[in-house]
Design a protein around this motif. Structure first.
Motif, PDB file in Angstrom:
ATOM      1  N   THR A  98       0.857  -1.176   0.000  1.00 22.43           N
ATOM      2  CA  THR A  98       0.000   0.000   0.000  1.00 22.43           C
ATOM      3  C   THR A  98       0.896   1.230   0.000  1.00 22.43           C
ATOM      4  N   GLY A  99       0.344   2.367  -0.392  1.00 24.22           N
ATOM      5  CA  GLY A  99       1.156   3.579  -0.405  1.00 24.22           C
ATOM      6  C   GLY A  99       0.429   4.726  -1.065  1.00 24.22           C
ATOM      7  N   ARG A 100       1.056   5.875  -1.040  1.00 24.24           N
ATOM      8  CA  ARG A 100       0.478   7.080  -1.633  1.00 24.24           C
ATOM      9  C   ARG A 100       0.553   7.007  -3.158  1.00 24.24           C
ATOM     10  N   MET A 101      -0.448   7.570  -3.785  1.00 21.34           N
ATOM     11  CA  MET A 101      -0.480   7.638  -5.248  1.00 21.34           C
ATOM     12  C   MET A 101      -0.251   9.088  -5.664  1.00 21.34           C
ATOM     13  N   ASP A 102       0.993   9.535  -5.527  1.00 19.48           N
ATOM     14  CA  ASP A 102       1.352  10.897  -5.893  1.00 19.48           C
ATOM     15  C   ASP A 102       1.840  10.932  -7.342  1.00 19.48           C
ATOM     16  N   GLY A 103       2.432  12.050  -7.715  1.00 20.19           N
ATOM     17  CA  GLY A 103       3.012  12.166  -9.044  1.00 20.19           C
ATOM     18  C   GLY A 103       4.247  11.303  -9.162  1.00 20.19           C
ATOM     19  N   PRO A 104       4.846  11.256 -10.347  1.00 22.48           N
ATOM     20  CA  PRO A 104       6.014  10.393 -10.554  1.00 22.48           C
ATOM     21  C   PRO A 104       7.208  10.839  -9.718  1.00 22.48           C
ATOM     22  N   GLY A 105       7.905   9.866  -9.144  1.00 22.08           N
ATOM     23  CA  GLY A 105       9.126  10.138  -8.400  1.00 22.08           C
ATOM     24  C   GLY A 105      10.324  10.105  -9.325  1.00 22.08           C
ATOM     25  N   ARG A 106      11.507  10.316  -8.738  1.00 17.49           N
ATOM     26  CA  ARG A 106      12.725  10.350  -9.545  1.00 17.49           C
ATOM     27  C   ARG A 106      12.981   9.005 -10.224  1.00 17.49           C
ATOM     28  N   ARG A 107      12.698   7.929  -9.517  1.00 19.77           N
ATOM     29  CA  ARG A 107      12.911   6.602 -10.113  1.00 19.77           C
ATOM     30  C   ARG A 107      12.006   6.415 -11.325  1.00 19.77           C
ATOM     31  N   GLU A 108      10.732   6.801 -11.201  1.00 18.32           N
ATOM     32  CA  GLU A 108       9.805   6.638 -12.323  1.00 18.32           C
ATOM     33  C   GLU A 108      10.223   7.501 -13.513  1.00 18.32           C
ATOM     34  N   ILE A 109      10.663   8.711 -13.240  1.00 18.95           N
ATOM     35  CA  ILE A 109      11.127   9.580 -14.325  1.00 18.95           C
ATOM     36  C   ILE A 109      12.344   8.960 -15.008  1.00 18.95           C
ATOM     37  N   GLY A 110      13.264   8.420 -14.205  1.00 24.31           N
ATOM     38  CA  GLY A 110      14.471   7.802 -14.763  1.00 24.31           C
ATOM     39  C   GLY A 110      14.176   6.577 -15.596  1.00 24.31           C
ATOM     40  N   HIS A 111      13.286   5.709 -15.107  1.00 23.40           N
ATOM     41  CA  HIS A 111      12.954   4.497 -15.855  1.00 23.40           C
ATOM     42  C   HIS A 111      12.229   4.836 -17.155  1.00 23.40           C
ATOM     43  N   GLY A 112      11.324   5.817 -17.088  1.00 20.10           N
ATOM     44  CA  GLY A 112      10.623   6.232 -18.301  1.00 20.10           C
ATOM     45  C   GLY A 112      11.574   6.810 -19.336  1.00 20.10           C
ATOM     46  N   ALA A 113      12.555   7.591 -18.858  1.00 14.77           N
ATOM     47  CA  ALA A 113      13.531   8.202 -19.779  1.00 14.77           C
ATOM     48  C   ALA A 113      14.397   7.146 -20.451  1.00 14.77           C
ATOM     49  N   LEU A 114      14.752   6.091 -19.720  1.00 13.01           N
ATOM     50  CA  LEU A 114      15.567   5.029 -20.307  1.00 13.01           C
ATOM     51  C   LEU A 114      14.805   4.303 -21.406  1.00 13.01           C
ATOM     52  N   ALA A 115      13.554   3.947 -21.134  1.00 10.99           N
ATOM     53  CA  ALA A 115      12.743   3.284 -22.165  1.00 10.99           C
ATOM     54  C   ALA A 115      12.530   4.211 -23.361  1.00 10.99           C
ATOM     55  N   GLU A 116      12.390   5.498 -23.099  1.00 12.70           N
ATOM     56  CA  GLU A 116      12.231   6.478 -24.180  1.00 12.70           C
ATOM     57  C   GLU A 116      13.477   6.530 -25.057  1.00 12.70           C
ATOM     58  N   LYS A 117      14.651   6.571 -24.414  1.00 18.28           N
ATOM     59  CA  LYS A 117      15.911   6.587 -25.162  1.00 18.28           C
ATOM     60  C   LYS A 117      16.052   5.347 -26.036  1.00 18.28           C
ATOM     61  N   ALA A 118      15.624   4.212 -25.511  1.00 22.33           N
ATOM     62  CA  ALA A 118      15.784   2.957 -26.238  1.00 22.33           C
ATOM     63  C   ALA A 118      14.967   2.928 -27.521  1.00 22.33           C
ATOM     64  N   ILE A 119      13.831   3.616 -27.525  1.00 24.98           N
ATOM     65  CA  ILE A 119      12.921   3.576 -28.668  1.00 24.98           C
ATOM     66  C   ILE A 119      13.201   4.683 -29.682  1.00 24.98           C
ATOM     67  N   MET A 120      13.642   5.835 -29.220  1.00 30.08           N
ATOM     68  CA  MET A 120      13.776   6.995 -30.109  1.00 30.08           C
ATOM     69  C   MET A 120      14.610   6.749 -31.371  1.00 30.08           C
ATOM     70  N   PRO A 121      15.720   6.008 -31.306  1.00 32.24           N
ATOM     71  CA  PRO A 121      16.513   5.811 -32.532  1.00 32.24           C
ATOM     72  C   PRO A 121      15.801   5.034 -33.638  1.00 32.24           C
ATOM     73  N   VAL A 122      14.713   4.337 -33.329  1.00 29.67           N
ATOM     74  CA  VAL A 122      14.033   3.553 -34.368  1.00 29.67           C
ATOM     75  C   VAL A 122      12.733   4.203 -34.833  1.00 29.67           C
ATOM     76  N   LEU A 123      12.413   5.376 -34.306  1.00 28.07           N
ATOM     77  CA  LEU A 123      11.168   6.026 -34.705  1.00 28.07           C
ATOM     78  C   LEU A 123      11.272   6.577 -36.126  1.00 28.07           C
ATOM     79  N   PRO A 124      10.168   6.588 -36.858  1.00 25.13           N
ATOM     80  CA  PRO A 124      10.183   7.220 -38.187  1.00 25.13           C
ATOM     81  C   PRO A 124      10.265   8.733 -38.032  1.00 25.13           C
ATOM     82  N   SER A 125      10.717   9.405 -39.074  1.00 26.37           N
ATOM     83  CA  SER A 125      10.795  10.861 -39.033  1.00 26.37           C
ATOM     84  C   SER A 125       9.389  11.458 -39.035  1.00 26.37           C
ATOM     85  N   LYS A 126       9.311  12.732 -38.679  1.00 32.85           N
ATOM     86  CA  LYS A 126       8.020  13.418 -38.668  1.00 32.85           C
ATOM     87  C   LYS A 126       7.426  13.468 -40.072  1.00 32.85           C
ATOM     88  N   GLU A 127       8.281  13.588 -41.089  1.00 33.70           N
ATOM     89  CA  GLU A 127       7.796  13.610 -42.466  1.00 33.70           C
ATOM     90  C   GLU A 127       7.203  12.260 -42.862  1.00 33.70           C
TER      91      GLU A 127
END
Length: 731
Positions: free
Chosen positions: A393-422
């Protein structure tokens, strides 16, 4: 406290690095101003009181000030900087992960590091300066710390036909052309931290890049060592906690079987694990009444981790029975949620993550305000790890530093394979909902993101998978690598080495350690183990979805992007936005004109989007003589009628071109708002379009040919003759 300002300078490549002590923040234990070019970061270190929280109370704050780039916050109502941006949090985490392993385990006093960006020149990386400044400040302070370290960024440029090159400490403009963004923190002997985003580069290139970074770090470490010799303070001596050490010996001698059972329960996340632990603490207290229950509990925690290590080293056996290089059972699904644009479930053992992809027009890109200026973010990854994912159980607040860090890592992993905006003119958001956590949820999020994007019809270049490799070691030569570490192995081990990538190469790395670092051999073997595991996961992902779906979801907006000539943007928008609003009203599509001049058209109905796109294209398309259009009469003039034959584009139908017969009054032929078919007669030198309502090429006009302008009749002889005849009759 340093009484007088003192500056020390060295050179990194072609750039001077200066560290100034003693000028600012005199009440901090140590304050250092680090500078490269015109980028300046103030780092302060303060030692607080002792607090036994069960962990080392270190906090690292990275603070961005907009004035550093000569900017004032764009908000009309709030001008003060607010809570740290995600970028600031990630830079603070980068420094924290670099320095934390070198503090003594028994040291429990508060340590706060604050890094403030004071000046930014748009070229030199402030996070690298902040990390170097932090190392220098800690090393000369009285705080016990086994540094110094250094942190360095390395880029990699490889163009077809050109020689490959690693770039040490690249400037911001050079980094834009790099296929590699590699940040390495190290001591003079070992690597402590790695943070990387890469464009599917090989493990060989990464290893070479790490070597380059380490070589430069050694030079900076020698520089910091020379500073300590001159102005360093005596270090505080740390006394190890003998009570916990002695209790661990007691537990090993008398309660080994109980520890083994409890370890299995922790590994399996059994519901009664905490109850069994409390019973064991009570039993030990009963037989050792003089012992502190907290010391016993701490000793039990340490003994559990020791048991995990012992099983691996002495029996070659992991706590869950797996082989050292074995991945936990995988379960993969796509298209779980009926109304979302893309979804997937990725489960590895007890770690379970649901990824959900949402598509939107580029007008929904995230705007980010930094000292460098405003930027937009097209791909956004958000990671959520609620208490229930750990059975708590626990508080359901906004994202903590760990959540921000984990999200950023997964984001970095995907960005190089994304298609261009065009290629794919969408803003993309992926949310990773951690349903169950038992080791490496960030890599599960990476796998889930790749699957959800393919399910959403995003044409990514290749599927991406990630894996975490752990380490158990006695010495630098006596160690074991563990593929796909579970939660208890993460706690018991000495590294969490996450590697994500495609079948072609690596896209992201994040390394954290709990010892004094990794050797070159350890890193090379880790890359090899991660590549093997990544291939197995990609193969299994491919059995569920091999390539991105050909069409986006029926519930996703349909988006088109047009790039009209710059001089036509005003015509598309129209006076007061009249033209663009009219197109939106007629078609039902949404239209957004970006600062770059690109026009984005979106809507849930593909036909509406196509109609709007065709309408806008017609505004800036070239008009040719002989083309036929259907238009509306906008205004009746004495000499003819103005017809809007394309949105926002009018032409004149001269009275002589309205009918083959004589027309005295244009209003006798057409009315305002009436739809008529017209043909382009000519376009004069001023760009004015002359039209005719007589579409038959063989039809003869009533008054000969018009003059070049078409806005007045050129020859009126026929009309004059008719006029004179009528005049004589009346007379």
């Amino acid at each position: 406290m340093i009484k007088l300002p003192k500056t020390f300078t060295t050179t990194i490549g072609d750039t001077d690095l200066s560290l100034e002590f003693g000028r600012l923040a005199p009440q901090a234990d140590v304050a250092v101003m680090a500078r490269m070019g015109d980028t300046c970061v103030l780092t302060t270190v303060v030692l607080g009181d002792e607090r036994d929280l069960g962990y080392f109370p270190l906090s690292v704050e990275y603070v961005e000030k907009l004035y550093a780039g000569g900017r004032i916050k764009a908000s009309r109502w709030v001008k003060r900087e607010g809570r740290p941006s995600e970028e600031a949090v990630l830079k603070g985490r980068l420094i924290d992960r670099s320095i934390r392993p070198l503090f003594p385990k028994s040291f429990k006093r508060d340590v706060q590091v604050v890094c403030i960006l004071l000046s930014f020149d748009g070229e030199h990386s402030p996070e690298i300066l902040a990390a170097i400044g932090t190392s220098a400040a800690l090393h000369i302070s009285q705080i016990p710390w086994r540094g110094p370290i250094s942190t360095m960024r390395v880029g990699y440029v490889s163009e077809e036909g050109d020689e490959e090159a690693f770039i040490i400490n690249p400037t911001e403009d050079v980094q834009d052309y790099s296929k590699l963004d590699l940040i390495v923190s190290s001591t003079n002997k070992k690597v402590l931290m790695i943070e990387t985003m890469a464009e599917q580069v090989s493990e060989h290139i990464l290893i070479e890049g790490i070597k380059h970074a380490h070589s430069t770090n050694v030079q900076i470490i020698e520089f910091i060592e020379s500073i300590r010799k001159e102005i360093g303070k005596p270090k505080i001596e740390v006394v190890e906690n003998e009570a916990v050490y002695n209790m661990k010996k007691t537990l090993k001698a008398k309660y080994a079987s109980e520890i083994a059972i409890l370890t299995q329960k922790y590994a399996a996340r059994d519901d009664d694990a905490m109850v069994v632990k409390k019973d064991l603490v009570a039993t030990v207290v009963g037989q050792n009444p003089e012992a502190d229950p907290k010391v016993i509990a701490d000793a039990i925690e340490d003994s559990l981790l020791d048991h995990v290590r012992t099983e691996i080293f002495e029996h070659g056996k992991r706590i869950d029975g797996r082989k050292l290089d074995e991945i936990r059972e995988l379960k993969i699904e796509t298209h779980l949620l009926p109304r979302t644009h893309g979804s997937a479930l990725f489960q590895r053992g007890l770690t379970q993550v649901m990824a959900v992809a949402t598509l939107g027009p580029t007008s929904l890109e995230q705007y980010i305000e930094t000292p460098e200026g405003e930027a937009t973010k097209r791909y956004i990854h958000h990671y959520f790890s609620p208490p229930y994912s750990n059975g708590e159980t626990g508080r359901m607040d906004g994202p903590g530093r760990r959540e921000i860090g984990h999200g950023a890592l997964a984001e970095k992993a995907i960005m190089p394979v994304l298609p261009s905006k065009e290629q794919f003119p969408y803003a993309i958001r992926v949310v990773s909902e951690v349903m169950s956590s038992n080791g490496s949820t960030s890599m599960a999020s990476t796998c889930g993101s790749s699957l959800a994007l393919m399910d959403a019809g995003v044409p990514i270049k290749a599927a991406v998978a990630g894996i975490s490799i752990g380490l158990m070691c006695k010495t630098d030569d006596d160690y074991v690598l563990l593929t796909d570490i579970a939660g208890i192995e993460d706690f018991a081990g000495y590294m969490d080495f996450k590697v994500a990538g495609t079948a072609t190469g690596v896209t992201a790395i994040q390394l954290d350690v709990k010892n004094d670092g990794l050797t070159e051999k350890m890193i090379a073997e880790t890359f090899e183990a991660a590549k093997k595991a990544r291939g197995l996961i990609l193969d299994q992902m491919g059995t569920v979805i091999q390539t991105p779906r050909e069409q986006v979801s029926q519930y996703a907006p349909k988006v088109l992007m047009l790039t009209p000539p710059e001089d036509k943007i005003g015509e598309i928008i129209g006076s007061g936005g009249k033209t663009i609003k009219g197109i939106q009203a007629r078609t039902g599509a949404s239209i957004d004109v970006g600062d770059d001049g690109k026009v984005t058209i979106s809507g849930t109905d593909q036909a509406a989007v196509d109609r709007a796109a065709e309408t806008i294209k017609n505004i800036y398309r070239e008009v040719h003589t002989g083309e036929v259009f259907k238009g509306a009469v906008k205004k009746i003039l004495p000499i003819g009628a103005m017809v809007e034959f394309l949105p926002g584009r009018d032409g004149l139908v001269h009275v002589s071109k309205m009918s083959s017969g004589y027309v005295r009054n244009p209003g006798d032929v057409v009315q305002e708002g009436q739809e008529v078919q017209v043909k382009v007669v000519n376009i004069d030198e001023r760009g004015r379009v002359n039209l005719t309502m007589m579409l038959d090429d063989d039809a003869k006009d009533s008054g000969g040919q018009r003059d070049d302008t078409g806005f007045r009749g050129a020859e009126h002889s026929d009309r004059r003759q008719r006029f004179h005849k009528t005049d004589r009759f009346h007379r």
